[in-house]
Design a protein around this motif. Structure first.
Motif, PDB file in Angstrom:
ATOM      1  N   HIS A   6       0.831  -1.216   0.000  1.00  0.00           N
ATOM      2  CA  HIS A   6       0.000   0.000   0.000  1.00  0.00           C
ATOM      3  C   HIS A   6       0.866   1.267   0.000  1.00  0.00           C
ATOM      4  O   HIS A   6       1.228   1.788   1.047  1.00  0.00           O
ATOM      5  CB  HIS A   6      -0.894  -0.047   1.249  1.00  0.00           C
ATOM      6  N   HIS A   8       1.420   5.113  -2.324  1.00  0.00           N
ATOM      7  CA  HIS A   8       0.819   5.990  -3.329  1.00  0.00           C
ATOM      8  C   HIS A   8       1.891   6.848  -3.985  1.00  0.00           C
ATOM      9  O   HIS A   8       2.675   7.499  -3.298  1.00  0.00           O
ATOM     10  CB  HIS A   8      -0.200   6.926  -2.689  1.00  0.00           C
ATOM     11  N   LYS A 108      -6.817  -1.411  -7.348  1.00  0.00           N
ATOM     12  CA  LYS A 108      -7.090  -0.698  -6.105  1.00  0.00           C
ATOM     13  C   LYS A 108      -8.422   0.020  -6.248  1.00  0.00           C
ATOM     14  O   LYS A 108      -8.710   0.616  -7.289  1.00  0.00           O
ATOM     15  CB  LYS A 108      -5.971   0.320  -5.854  1.00  0.00           C
ATOM     16  N   HIS A 174      -5.988  -0.869   6.085  1.00  0.00           N
ATOM     17  CA  HIS A 174      -6.104  -0.282   7.432  1.00  0.00           C
ATOM     18  C   HIS A 174      -6.692  -1.251   8.466  1.00  0.00           C
ATOM     19  O   HIS A 174      -7.639  -0.911   9.172  1.00  0.00           O
ATOM     20  CB  HIS A 174      -6.921   1.021   7.367  1.00  0.00           C
ATOM     21  N   ASP A 225       0.951   2.792   3.480  1.00  0.00           N
ATOM     22  CA  ASP A 225       0.244   4.004   3.056  1.00  0.00           C
ATOM     23  C   ASP A 225       1.218   5.167   2.806  1.00  0.00           C
ATOM     24  O   ASP A 225       0.836   6.333   2.912  1.00  0.00           O
ATOM     25  CB  ASP A 225      -0.848   4.432   4.043  1.00  0.00           C
TER      26      ASP A 225
HETATM   27 ZN   LIG Z   1      -3.906   4.632   1.024  1.00  0.00          ZN
END
Ligand SMILES: [Zn+2]
Length: 266
Positions: A6, A8, A108, A174, A225
């Protein structure tokens, strides 16, 4: 080996703008990077991460093609780009085929940015098509700081979706649902899906342990993340939280490598 499912990143020419506009809605969470590929690679090196998924999100159907083209251009032995299809695209079937033709194994989805309820009957044909395609899905789950009170991806809704598409492999980000971990424990933990560990550093440790125990250590995968969290601190957090090195190994790479293997990625 460490795999981050995960992260970005954005094309260089729009990264600064994208990060700035996301940061404007992310409260106290400030990015630890500039959102570029080079920045991610540097952070991976620092954290000892071998492979990272680039989690792209098509916030409108028209973004599909540009995400595909860019993803193909950044794919490498270190970067595993996920495609993204908007569930309300008129041609989601064609787009899923296009992803398969171009070597994508996963996509995603972000129900809050893409504005769909995960258990809405309207999007069920889309999820059935995804299930048939054999691709896996990394899906944002739970709340999002940019969308206060929004329950498009609540644990109960996720559980209903999983029941309806039992062969679709879903990684719920998460730890099953950001900021709604009591509901994860009651409504989703134990379901046949995976949870990633992104953004869980501030959950009560006892609650994490109860979720992991009910869900099963074999279905927990590491995600950071990035750039919203620093990858090395997230790796440290997993090592501190899970004392047994065998459990850490499963979370940091073993479980996701098994999933990728199942999907024909070696
Ligand atoms: Zn994310």
């Amino acid at each position: 080996m460490i795999v981050d499912v995960h992260a970005h990143i954005f094309p260089d020419k729009i990264a600064a703008r994208a990060i700035e506009s996301l940061a404007a809605n992310s409260g106290d969470y400030k990015p630890f990077g500039d959102g570029t590929l080079d920045n991610l690679l540097a952070n991976m090196k620092e954290a000892g991460i071998d492979l990272a998924f680039a989690a792209n999100i098509a916030t409108s159907p028209k973004q599909f093609k540009s995400i595909v083209d860019w993803s193909i251009s950044i794919r490498s032995d270190k970067i595993f780009p996920l495609g993204s299809v908007h569930p309300e695209s008129n041609d989601y079937e064609g787009e899923i085929s296009c992803l398969l033709d171009n070597g994508f194994t996963g996509i995603k989805l972000h129900p809050l940015y893409q504005e769909f309820y995960v258990d809405d009957k309207k999007v069920l044909p889309f999820f059935k098509a995804l299930e048939q395609s054999g691709m896996f899905v990394l899906m944002h789950a739970g709340n999002d700081i940019a969308f206060p009170g929004d329950d498009h991806a609540s644990p109960a809704r996720m559980a209903r979706l999983i029941e309806r598409v039992p062969s679709l492999d879903i990684i719920a980000a998460h730890m099953g649902g950001w900021e709604v971990w009591n509901a994860v424990l009651s409504d989703l933990a134990g379901a046949p899906c995976w949870f990633d560990t992104s953004f869980i550093t501030h959950i009560n440790r006892d609650l994490i342990c109860r979720i992991v125990e009910k869900h099963g250590i074999d279905k927990i995968v590491f995600g950071s993340d990035f750039p919203w969290q620093r990858q090395n601190s997230q790796v440290d957090c997993i090592r501190a939280m899970f004392e047994k090195s065998e459990d850490c190994d499963k979370i940091l790479s073993g479980n996701i490598l098994d999933l990728l293997n199942k999907h024909g990625v070696s």
